[in-house]
Design a protein around this motif. Structure first.
Motif, mmCIF file in Angstrom:
data_model
loop_
_atom_site.group_PDB
_atom_site.id
_atom_site.type_symbol
_atom_site.label_atom_id
_atom_site.label_comp_id
_atom_site.label_asym_id
_atom_site.label_seq_id
_atom_site.Cartn_x
_atom_site.Cartn_y
_atom_site.Cartn_z
ATOM 1 N N UNK A 168 50.719 -31.549 -25.721
ATOM 2 C CA UNK A 168 51.514 -31.540 -25.415
ATOM 3 C C UNK A 168 50.876 -33.104 -26.214
ATOM 4 N N UNK A 169 49.618 -33.006 -25.944
ATOM 5 C CA UNK A 169 48.763 -34.070 -26.715
ATOM 6 C C UNK A 169 48.457 -33.791 -27.742
ATOM 7 N N UNK A 170 48.361 -33.109 -28.576
ATOM 8 C CA UNK A 170 47.633 -31.821 -29.180
ATOM 9 C C UNK A 170 49.757 -32.978 -30.679
ATOM 10 N N UNK A 171 50.532 -32.298 -29.829
ATOM 11 C CA UNK A 171 52.120 -31.901 -30.523
ATOM 12 C C UNK A 171 51.818 -34.027 -31.029
ATOM 13 N N UNK A 172 51.929 -34.441 -29.622
ATOM 14 C CA UNK A 172 52.495 -36.239 -29.529
ATOM 15 C C UNK A 172 51.007 -36.848 -30.971
ATOM 16 N N UNK A 173 49.739 -36.081 -31.392
ATOM 17 C CA UNK A 173 49.764 -36.856 -32.382
ATOM 18 C C UNK A 173 49.613 -36.308 -33.674
ATOM 19 N N UNK A 174 50.495 -34.945 -33.507
ATOM 20 C CA UNK A 174 51.065 -34.578 -34.937
ATOM 21 C C UNK A 174 52.576 -35.525 -35.194
ATOM 22 N N UNK A 175 53.047 -35.148 -34.043
ATOM 23 C CA UNK A 175 54.468 -36.380 -34.549
ATOM 24 C C UNK A 175 53.789 -37.440 -34.635
ATOM 25 N N UNK A 176 53.384 -38.028 -34.305
ATOM 26 C CA UNK A 176 52.998 -39.320 -35.189
ATOM 27 C C UNK A 176 52.650 -39.743 -36.421
ATOM 28 N N UNK A 177 51.443 -38.218 -36.964
ATOM 29 C CA UNK A 177 50.882 -37.562 -38.353
ATOM 30 C C UNK A 177 52.311 -37.583 -39.036
ATOM 31 N N UNK A 178 53.379 -37.118 -38.331
ATOM 32 C CA UNK A 178 54.444 -36.892 -38.449
ATOM 33 C C UNK A 178 55.104 -37.605 -39.634
ATOM 34 N N UNK A 179 55.184 -38.412 -38.454
ATOM 35 C CA UNK A 179 56.392 -39.803 -38.710
ATOM 36 C C UNK A 179 55.790 -40.987 -39.901
ATOM 37 N N UNK A 180 53.877 -40.643 -39.984
ATOM 38 C CA UNK A 180 53.262 -41.689 -40.756
ATOM 39 C C UNK A 180 53.200 -40.651 -41.893
ATOM 40 N N UNK A 181 53.476 -39.617 -42.115
ATOM 41 C CA UNK A 181 53.680 -39.583 -43.860
ATOM 42 C C UNK A 181 55.156 -38.944 -44.167
ATOM 43 N N UNK A 182 56.172 -39.194 -43.087
ATOM 44 C CA UNK A 182 57.349 -39.631 -43.939
ATOM 45 C C UNK A 182 57.593 -41.175 -44.448
ATOM 46 N N UNK A 183 57.219 -42.279 -43.915
ATOM 47 C CA UNK A 183 57.483 -43.548 -44.220
ATOM 48 C C UNK A 183 56.328 -43.540 -45.389
ATOM 49 N N UNK A 184 55.040 -42.757 -45.722
ATOM 50 C CA UNK A 184 54.751 -42.380 -47.084
ATOM 51 C C UNK A 184 55.209 -42.238 -48.169
ATOM 52 N N UNK A 185 56.585 -40.829 -47.570
ATOM 53 C CA UNK A 185 57.286 -40.674 -48.562
ATOM 54 C C UNK A 185 57.888 -41.364 -49.376
#
Length: 451
Positions: A168-185
């Motif tokens: 679950x913690x790993x999912x949280x980190x991946x979701x954060x990375x996804x959101x950052x990637x979305x902002x970068x895009x």
């Protein structure tokens, strides 16, 4: 910019001399300009498009990683065969059996005591007392066994819960990375849109790309155009594949443009050479594909790719891929090549301008007579380090891209008597895929025009 013409040229060069293709390698790279070229200068529109392409691929991979991690938590970790879940089931059954055994032992004590109370002779009382003593001893042992079984069951449940918390913690980190990637895009797309609106950095000097014979812009006659925002990203392809096994991974096609593409075509192929670089291993590889709309597995025939249908703006489609490797394959090096194109109802067409390469190491099956896993057929030495995500298809992938970008496959392991020959072999495979892609695009362009 005639990307398909460039690809055809690369194929011709490879036919003449495979070494020529190696010198053309930068044509398939990210295309970043040298630092000396970009200092004190605004990025060109083409550079901004490449930035959008890279950001789109990172976001696609991040979305896949989040979805895979959630599926892993909700499905894979709750499967009876998952180690911590299997331990919970096993220890739970053992605890239940121990509790039943204790109940039966306690009942045996009660029955023995009743017989002792009912005994009328000294002989019967002596026999009943002996039975009671034995029953009480068995009950104590059953109680101790139940306590131990309950402790193991509790420890197993705790371990499983801890594993779920970690995931679950790993999912949280991946979701954060996804959101950052979305902002970068989003930032990259805005920068590109602003530059296109202002007409900045166009190499054709604002003449709409109508230079001599169309050399500085799109090809004349409405031919297919490069579209870096149509991306193809592989996830879940391991760094190492053992002969006699089957690996399943995913190809995600994403339309990062602002318009719907009426028909999208994914291209995928595999190519491999043995460690000596002298023997092609393609006949040992069988690649199949499947989609949610058509789940039946079919051969991934590069020259007969099927349309995935329309793809809306900012939408993605997943293609499941299955690579079967013959049990008698010798150790070697392989790569999966992917790209994508589109054809619209009005006859316009285009595609991802590059061919992404995802490399993997082939290990001979143990005892298969073609070398042992992890051993080089030429030297018997262990292979070089393989970098990249790797792992099974359930392993969350945190990045995507072609060779050297940290995608589903790692960097090519360079082992054997020659480091050059296997690389030439893989480059030749890239040329074959490029040539096939060029033929397909031309065929579809003519079909669209005829329609």
């Amino acid at each position: 910019m005639k990307i398909r013409r460039v690809l055809a040229t690369a194929v011709a060069a490879a036919v003449i001399s495979p070494a020529v293709l190696l010198s053309a390698g930068p044509a398939f790279a990210d295309g970043k300009p040298a630092a000396s070229q970009t200092q004190n200068a605004k990025p060109t529109v083409e550079e901004l498009r490449q930035a959008v392409e890279r950001a789109q691929k990172e976001y696609d991979a991040a979305v896949v990683a989040v979805n895979d991690a959630i599926t892993f938590l909700e499905k894979d970790m709750e499967a009876d065969t998952y180690p911590t879940k299997a331990a919970v089931i096993e220890t739970g059954n053992a605890a239940a059996a121990a509790a039943k055994a204790r109940t039966e032992a306690d009942q045996a004590v009660a029955d023995a005591r009743a017989k002792l109370d009912a005994a009328t002779t000294e002989e019967d009382r002596a026999a009943a007392q002996t039975a009671l003593d034995e029953a009480e001893k068995a009950a104590e042992e059953a109680a101790d066994a139940q306590t131990a079984a309950d402790a193991k069951a509790t420890a197993a449940r705790t371990a499983h819960d801890d594993a779920r918390v970690a995931q679950t913690r790993k999912i949280g980190l991946l979701q954060k990375a996804r959101d950052e990637a979305k902002e970068k895009l989003a930032d990259a797309e805005k920068a590109l849109a602003d530059a296109e609106a202002a007409g900045e950095g166009e190499e054709d000097g604002g003449n709409g790309g109508n230079g001599e014979d169309g050399q500085d812009g799109e090809e004349p006659g409405g031919e297919c155009v490069p579209e870096p925002r149509l991306t193809a990203a592989v996830t879940g392809l391991p760094d190492k594949i053992v002969g006699g096994t089957t690996q399943t991974f995913t190809l995600r096609i994403t339309n990062g443009t602002a318009k719907t593409m009426d028909a999208v075509y994914p291209y995928v192929g595999v190519h491999a050479f043995d460690d000596k670089g002298l023997k092609e291993l393609d006949s040992h590889l069988d690649l199949e594909w499947s989609t949610a709309a058509n789940p039946a597995w079919r051969d991934a025939d590069l020259m007969d790719a099927s349309s995935l249908g329309s793809l809306a703006s900012k939408a993605s489609l997943d293609v499941k891929l299955r690579l079967k490797v013959d049990a008698d394959v010798p150790s070697g090096q392989g790569a999966a090549f992917v790209t994508a194109d589109y054809v619209n109802d009005d006859g316009s067409c285009g595609g991802y301008p590059d061919l992404d390469q995802y490399e993997f190491r082939i290990l001979a099956k143990a005892g298969g007579g073609a070398g042992s896993p992890g051993k080089n057929d030429a030297t018997g030495s262990k292979p070089g380090n393989v970098t990249g995500q790797g792992g099974a298809s359930t392993t969350p992938v945190t990045a995507s891209g072609g060779s050297g970008t940290g995608g589903g496959g790692g960097a090519l392991a360079r082992t054997g008597s020659s480091d050059v020959l296997p690389t030439v072999g893989l480059a030749g495979g890239a040329a074959l895929v490029l040539g096939a892609g060029a033929v397909l695009v031309a065929r579809r362009r003519r079909t669209a025009a005829d329609a």
